[in-house]
Design an enzyme around this catalytic site. Structure first.
Site, PDB file in Angstrom:
ATOM      1  N   HIS A 116      20.038  72.410  83.414  1.00  0.00           N
ATOM      2  CA  HIS A 116      20.280  73.351  84.504  1.00  0.00           C
ATOM      3  C   HIS A 116      19.149  74.349  84.549  1.00  0.00           C
ATOM      4  O   HIS A 116      18.374  74.466  83.609  1.00  0.00           O
ATOM      5  CB  HIS A 116      21.603  74.092  84.262  1.00  0.00           C
ATOM      6  N   ASP A 213      18.329  70.692  74.758  1.00  0.00           N
ATOM      7  CA  ASP A 213      19.624  71.310  74.996  1.00  0.00           C
ATOM      8  C   ASP A 213      20.566  70.353  75.734  1.00  0.00           C
ATOM      9  O   ASP A 213      20.165  69.675  76.678  1.00  0.00           O
ATOM     10  CB  ASP A 213      19.376  72.564  75.862  1.00  0.00           C
ATOM     11  N   GLU A 255      20.508  68.106  70.844  1.00  0.00           N
ATOM     12  CA  GLU A 255      21.811  68.725  70.711  1.00  0.00           C
ATOM     13  C   GLU A 255      22.795  67.832  71.452  1.00  0.00           C
ATOM     14  O   GLU A 255      22.827  67.815  72.676  1.00  0.00           O
ATOM     15  CB  GLU A 255      21.836  70.128  71.339  1.00  0.00           C
ATOM     16  N   HIS A 321      23.363  79.545  66.744  1.00  0.00           N
ATOM     17  CA  HIS A 321      23.500  80.678  67.654  1.00  0.00           C
ATOM     18  C   HIS A 321      24.756  80.578  68.514  1.00  0.00           C
ATOM     19  O   HIS A 321      25.075  81.485  69.255  1.00  0.00           O
ATOM     20  CB  HIS A 321      22.272  80.756  68.557  1.00  0.00           C
TER      21      HIS A 321
HETATM   22  C1  GLC Z   1      23.620  74.849  74.615  1.00  0.00           C
HETATM   23  C2  GLC Z   1      23.136  76.088  73.891  1.00  0.00           C
HETATM   24  C3  GLC Z   1      23.965  77.266  74.310  1.00  0.00           C
HETATM   25  C4  GLC Z   1      23.835  77.456  75.811  1.00  0.00           C
HETATM   26  C5  GLC Z   1      24.155  76.165  76.552  1.00  0.00           C
HETATM   27  C6  GLC Z   1      23.733  76.231  77.970  1.00  0.00           C
HETATM   28  O1  GLC Z   1      24.888  74.483  74.271  1.00  0.00           O
HETATM   29  O2  GLC Z   1      23.182  75.876  72.501  1.00  0.00           O
HETATM   30  O3  GLC Z   1      23.605  78.433  73.637  1.00  0.00           O
HETATM   31  O4  GLC Z   1      24.711  78.446  76.242  1.00  0.00           O
HETATM   32  O5  GLC Z   1      23.507  75.055  76.005  1.00  0.00           O
HETATM   33  O6  GLC Z   1      22.344  76.096  78.085  1.00  0.00           O
END
Ligand code: GLC
Length: 566
Positions: A116, A213, A255, A321
């Site tokens: 995004h 991400d 991730e 985080h």
């Molecule tokens: C991932 C990040 C998180 C963020 C989300 C949206 O999960 O680790 O911190 O809010 O993506 O980008």
């Protein structure tokens, strides 16, 4: 493809696949060190701390988003992929930073946030204004509100929907995350080409790869007619190929909090997709094991995530985080972890996790902290340390959502913990109480040989000399005690063995090393001098103190002389 599998990889590759035996350290430039006194950390400040990081022994920095952004989701809402947020410095400062890191042998990987953009990104602004704009199709629209708009929110409790109406566009746009983060239409070839361009840009400026991400969402099909997204795994190979063509030893760390039976889709059967993935399965079960003093589900999670290509690697972490996501545990297991580590409603977040930092979760108990980190450094994969954890930093629950664990680094007893000369830090510095900078800071811990910081530095040094963990195969040994985890790794004619006692009281365990011809009869302890010799039946008996741990080399310290190249 080139033969990367198992025994045929030569000694040379140990150096090339650097991420297999690295120590990652994740930090956010805005809360690390502020050199220009405006209250926000910046690249010049971070550069001044490179020697600290070098001394700690980490070998790679994972830098959280630092690009231009309105900053409504800690920088995960990017408004310009090709620029540094002016609060952190300039592109020039960024290049000085990657250069400074390189001079110290530290690699830098950065977040790649392309599921995004920010709603302030010019692409989105143009897309909403002009239906004929080429950017219109860079996002995901629907004339009417799709029936599944109330499903699939990533932040339940805070985020109400995944489709929001935009008055200017007179249409609904899709957002998997917050409403100010419109999803890119990642199936659009133009968007895909732009993603490559973004990667190419930062690679050129000196980074060694990306922490990508939200990968399952990036590759999932999107649209008003999509009820169950389908992952387009091929996209991962294109990203990988592009990166490898540009700079051969750069990596992607994904991730992807997915179930073990899809892991291989992400790594690729031939290791042709993601180089690394965070092991969320092990992470959640590790916290369960710590809470329940029962390692059986953890061993199961390790077994389930064992299959991976030889060049693939797990990222092993404790906290990051975000909230500690416990969504993959059973309801009963999750309740056990909540009860142990986050019993108050205010400790919990998004109906599935705990938002606290590790030290307060473990009651600041040094024995438990050492146990947890000793595990992080010895579970199969590459460890990822979160900034401040080397000091045992705490959290500030008065801050909203995940911000509680994103407070500035605590450097010294000076005002604002030595983070900034301004009296208005971007996020309040933790002050007062057991975790305040007055007690927990790098300067004092440097002076104290018994500090957690110095323990961490020593364990990192030792971890780097045990490449068997990153490269080898593991076997969980039977200790006949669910509270004690015994792991053996084998690699190139060498073995190492680790014991961890999850129970608060001492445990005596008996076990066989599982190697033939008495090769496991001597265990040389690496962190203390209590070596172990097997009895006549090749069995060891070791007494572990409550939360105790041991790192052993099997055989003797001549392992480097014995090491084979294949
Ligand atoms: C991932 C990040 C998180 C963020 C989300 C949206 O999960 O680790 O911190 O809010 O993506 O980008």
């Amino acid at each position: 493809m080139l033969e990367l599998s198992g025994s045929r990889a030569t000694e040379l590759m140990i150096n090339d696949l650097w991420y297999k035996n690295a120590i990652f350290y994740c930090l956010s430039v805005g809360t690390y060190m502020d050199a220009n006194a405006d209250g926000v950390g910046d690249f010049r400040g971070l550069m001044r701390r490179l020697d600290y990081l070098h001394g700690l022994g980490i070998t790679a920095i994972w830098l959280m988003p630092f690009q231009a952004s309105p900053g409504r989701d800690n920088g995960y809402d990017i408004s310009d992929y090709y620029n540094v947020n002016p609060a952190f410095g300039t592109l020039g400062d960024f290049v000085e930073f990657t250069h400074g890191a390189k001079q110290r042998g530290i690699r830098v990987i950065i977040d790649l946030v392309v599921n995004h953009t920010s709603d302030q990104h010019p692409w989105f602004q143009e897309a909403r204004r002009d239906p004929k704009s080429k950017y219109r199709d860079w996002y995901v629209w629907s004339k009417t509100k799709p029936p599944q708009a109330g499903e699939g929110m990533v932040f339940p409790g805070v985020q109400k929907t995944t489709w929001t109406r935009d008055a200017v566009a007179k249409a609904y746009y899709f957002h998997r995350f917050y409403d100010f983060q419109p999803d890119l239409n990642t199936s659009n070839p133009e968007v895909q080409a732009e993603i490559l361009k973004i990667m190419g840009f930062w690679i050129q400026l000196g980074v060694s790869g990306f922490r990508m991400d939200a990968v399952p969402f990036v590759i999932g099909t999107k649209g008003a007619d999509v009820r169950t997204p389908r992952e387009q795994y091929d996209m991962l190979r294109s990203l990988r190929e592009f990166l490898q063509w540009r700079v051969g030893d750069s990596i992607i760390l994904a991730e992807a909090n997915v179930l073990p039976n899809t892991d291989l889709q992400y790594f690729g059967d031939d290791g042709d997709r993601m180089h690394m993935m965070f092991n969320f399965q092990v992470n959640q079960n590790l916290f369960y094991a710590l809470a329940a003093q029962n390692t059986q589900p953890l061993v199961k999670a390790m077994e389930k995530t064992k299959p991976r290509p030889y060049s693939g690697q797990w990222g092993i972490f404790l906290r990051n985080h975000d909230e500690l996501d416990l969504g993959r545990l059973s309801d009963k297991q999750r309740e056990t972890v909540f009860a142990a580590f986050g019993p108050n409603k205010d400790d919990q977040l998004y109906d599935r996790g705990i938002r606290r930092r590790l030290a307060p979760m473990l009651g600041g108990d040094r024995r438990r902290l050492e146990l947890a980190y000793s595990l992080m450094f010895t579970l199969p994969g590459t460890p990822v340390v979160r900034y401040g954890d080397e000091l045992g930093m705490g959290d500030d629950l008065s801050l909203p959502e995940r911000t509680c664990g994103r407070t500035p680094m605590q450097w010294s007893t000076e005002p604002q913990g030595g983070f900034t000369k301004s009296d208005k830090p971007v996020v309040p510095v933790i002050s007062g109480g057991p975790y305040g900078y007055e007690h927990i800071n790098a300067a004092e811990q440097r002076r104290d040989p018994n500090s957690f910081l110095n323990w961490m530095e020593r364990i990192i040094r030792m971890r780097k000399e045990v490449p068997e963990i990153g490269w080898g195969d593991f076997e969980a040994l039977d200790t006949r005690d669910a509270a004690v985890l015994a792991l053996r790794y084998d690699w190139r004619n060498n073995s190492v063995l680790f014991l961890h006692n999850f129970a608060s009281e001492p445990r005596e365990v008996g076990f066989g090393v599982g190697l033939k011809d008495g090769r496991g009869d001597l265990l040389v302890s690496l962190l203390s001098s209590d070596h172990s010799r097997a009895d006549g039946r090749h069995r060891h008996t070791v007494c572990l103190e409550g939360y105790g741990y041991r790192w052993y080399r099997v055989g003797g310290l001549d392992y480097l002389l014995k090491r084979t190249e294949f």
